[in-house]
Design an enzyme around this catalytic site. Structure first.
Site, PDB file in Angstrom:
ATOM      1  N   GLU A   1     -48.727  -9.930  -5.323  1.00 38.86           N
ATOM      2  CA  GLU A   1     -48.613 -10.558  -3.996  1.00 38.86           C
ATOM      3  C   GLU A   1     -49.268  -9.733  -2.888  1.00 38.86           C
ATOM      4  OE1 GLU A   1     -44.464 -11.320  -3.332  1.00 38.86           O
ATOM      5  OE2 GLU A   1     -44.355 -12.818  -4.899  1.00 38.86           O
TER       6      GLU A   1
ATOM      7  N   GLU B   1     -43.776 -15.674 -11.132  1.00 44.52           N
ATOM      8  CA  GLU B   1     -42.481 -15.559 -10.438  1.00 44.52           C
ATOM      9  C   GLU B   1     -42.089 -16.914  -9.886  1.00 44.52           C
ATOM     10  OE1 GLU B   1     -41.817 -12.694  -7.296  1.00 44.52           O
ATOM     11  OE2 GLU B   1     -42.954 -11.164  -8.404  1.00 44.52           O
TER      12      GLU B   1
END
Ligand code: IFM
Length: 480
Positions: A200, A385
């Site tokens: 991320e 995720e």
């Protein structure tokens, strides 16, 4: 995410006009297509995702160096419950138990992260043998439990010495990261074949360097361009280093993909430009360089001063998979009082939210998967995720977590729908296995399939653990 994206620049918003032209209006949601089948393929990966800093504890063990999160969390006012990750889930010692819990949960894959400060305590120079030996044991334990390990190389825990030298604002950090990747591949690549290079990057850039909510806690909109570019460059160089060290490794990266929609719905025309501009910075500034070799128009003026000859070729790497981390869409609005003219707006009034305040909307996952399929040549994808938080509390977790089951089911329906449309999605990793240290939220936010008693470290599977096990074993997604 904070209420204010105060660091985005006027330059950035001006460039967003071009982005709007490129992007057009935000897609309106159509009613979801019914699924042809609820059966996932037999080779689908079912896993959990974790991160070193959120689970390991043992921050002093085996010669580990300090990371930016040690420094950030040392100021209790940076963390909602004033806690730190000194113990977390004690997974540095209890990693065997964690693998057993994943296996008991019917899983065949486990995504974890390697802490750079355990491998190179000073972020450069010789490797710390004890740190590497630890991860060799972790990987061996997973393999023995029948789990395919996926290692994230960077889940936000930069060695503090590198931060002192400028961190990700310093171009040299990209070169240091490639050295670290090389060390890991040489030592662990005989048993660890699958790598997630960055976690991320958008979240780390914005929350760590612009809003200051995460380590290193900087609030400087001028860092947006350099940090974005140096993370992209680091990723490209690390991919090359991994492959040079050991040809044949499976190498991908994860992005926090998040559709950016105009607050106020289709009629709020004035919010379309901020939404489209933010989308380019949050999603496009990481996807486009990696997969197309260019920055989107919105990002170009921000990164221009940092880009050197050869950088775009170094970043434009073929990856074996794109890891999609998905939680929620964002809603953006025009805000003339904010230096960037952009701010986070409210989701639709009836939007359900999880305890984290994140809007629950599986259509956003479908939207991002469809975008990868149609605009980025349908890469191999893993959902690396996805998950939701228990209601915030310092008390025990909710063992009967039906809301989590409903959340995961709905998101997997979106995944399956995209697979039926032709997307090449090979697996789903739930965030996360055990309730852990959720960064600036501390321990009050609980995302696990398994609860943990913080006083004893004892793990108790929740109802969702049992449900996910049945799903992983059969591949058949039940109906609500
Ligand atoms: O806990 C985080 C993780 O570290 C990165 N993705 C989102 C998760 C939940 O907020």
């Amino acid at each position: 995410m904070s209420d204010k994206i105060s660091g985005l620049t006027r330059r950035g918003l001006a460039a967003g006009a071009g982005a709007l032209a490129l992007q057009g209006c935000v897609a309106r949601e159509a009613p979801p297509r019914p699924l042809a089948s609820r059966q996932f393929p037999p080779d689908f990966l079912w896993g959990v995702a974790t991160a070193a800093y959120q689970t390991e504890g043992a921050l002093e063990a085996d010669g580990r160096g300090a990371s930016i999160w040690d420094v950030f969390a040392a100021n209790p006012s940076n963390i909602h419950d004033r806690s730190n990750a000194a113990t977390a889930c004690d997974s540095y010692r209890r990693y065997g138990e964690d693998a057993a819990l994943a296996r008991a949960g019917g899983l065949n894959a486990f995504r974890f992260s390697i802490a750079w400060p355990r491998v190179q305590p000073l972020g450069a120079g010789p490797a710390n043998v004890l740190g590497l030996d630890h991860y060799a044991r972790v990987v061996d334990g997973m393999l023995e439990a029948g789990l395919t390990p996926f290692a994230t190389l960077y889940h936000w825990d930069l060695p503090q010495t590198l931060q002192a030298a400028g961190g990700w604002a310093n171009r040299d950090t990209a070169a240091r990261f490639a050295d670290y990747a090389d060390i890991v591949a040489r030592r662990l690549g005989d048993r660890l074949a699958r790598y997630v290079v960055l976690n991320e990057a958008a979240v780390h850039t914005v929350l760590g360097h612009v809003t200051g909510l995460h380590a290193p806690g900087l609030r400087d909109g001028d860092l947006l361009g350099p940090v974005t570019h140096h993370l992209n460059l680091a990723q490209g160089r690390a991919i090359a280093a991994l492959r040079a060290a050991r040809p044949g490794l499976v190498v991908g990266t994860t992005l926090a993909l998040m559709p950016s929609r105009p607050a106020g719905g289709a009629l709020a025309l004035w919010n379309r430009l901020p939404a489209a501009g933010f989308d380019e910075l949050w999603n496009g500034a990481y996807l486009d360089p990696l997969l197309h070799g260019t920055y989107p128009e919105q990002a170009q003026s921000l990164v221009a001063a940092s880009v050197r000859d050869g950088d775009m070729a170094a970043i434009h790497q073929g990856v074996d998979f794109i890891g999609v981390n998905y939680y929620a869409p964002t809603y953006m609005r025009l805000d003339l009082n904010n230096p960037s003219f952009v701010n986070i707006g409210a989701p639709p009034r009836d939007a359900p939210k999880d305890a984290f305040g994140r809007h629950i909307d599986p259509s956003g996952l479908g939207e991002m998967l469809a975008r990868l399929r149609t605009r980025y040549a349908n890469p191999n994808v893993l959902i690396t995720e996805n998950g939701c938080s228990d209601p915030f509390s310092d008390g025990p977790a909710l063992i009967e977590d039906e809301f989590r089951i409903a959340y995961v089911r709905a998101h997997l329906e979106a995944v399956k729908r995209e697979m039926e449309a032709g997307a090449r999605i090979g697996g789903y990793f739930h965030w996360t296995l055990i309730d852990n240290w959720e960064w600036a939220e501390g321990y009050r936010s609980k995302f696990g399939l398994v609860a943990m008693d913080r006083a004893t470290g004892v793990r108790t599977p929740k109802r969702s653990h049992q449900w996910f096990a049945a799903l992983a074993r059969s591949g058949l997604l039940d109906e609500s």
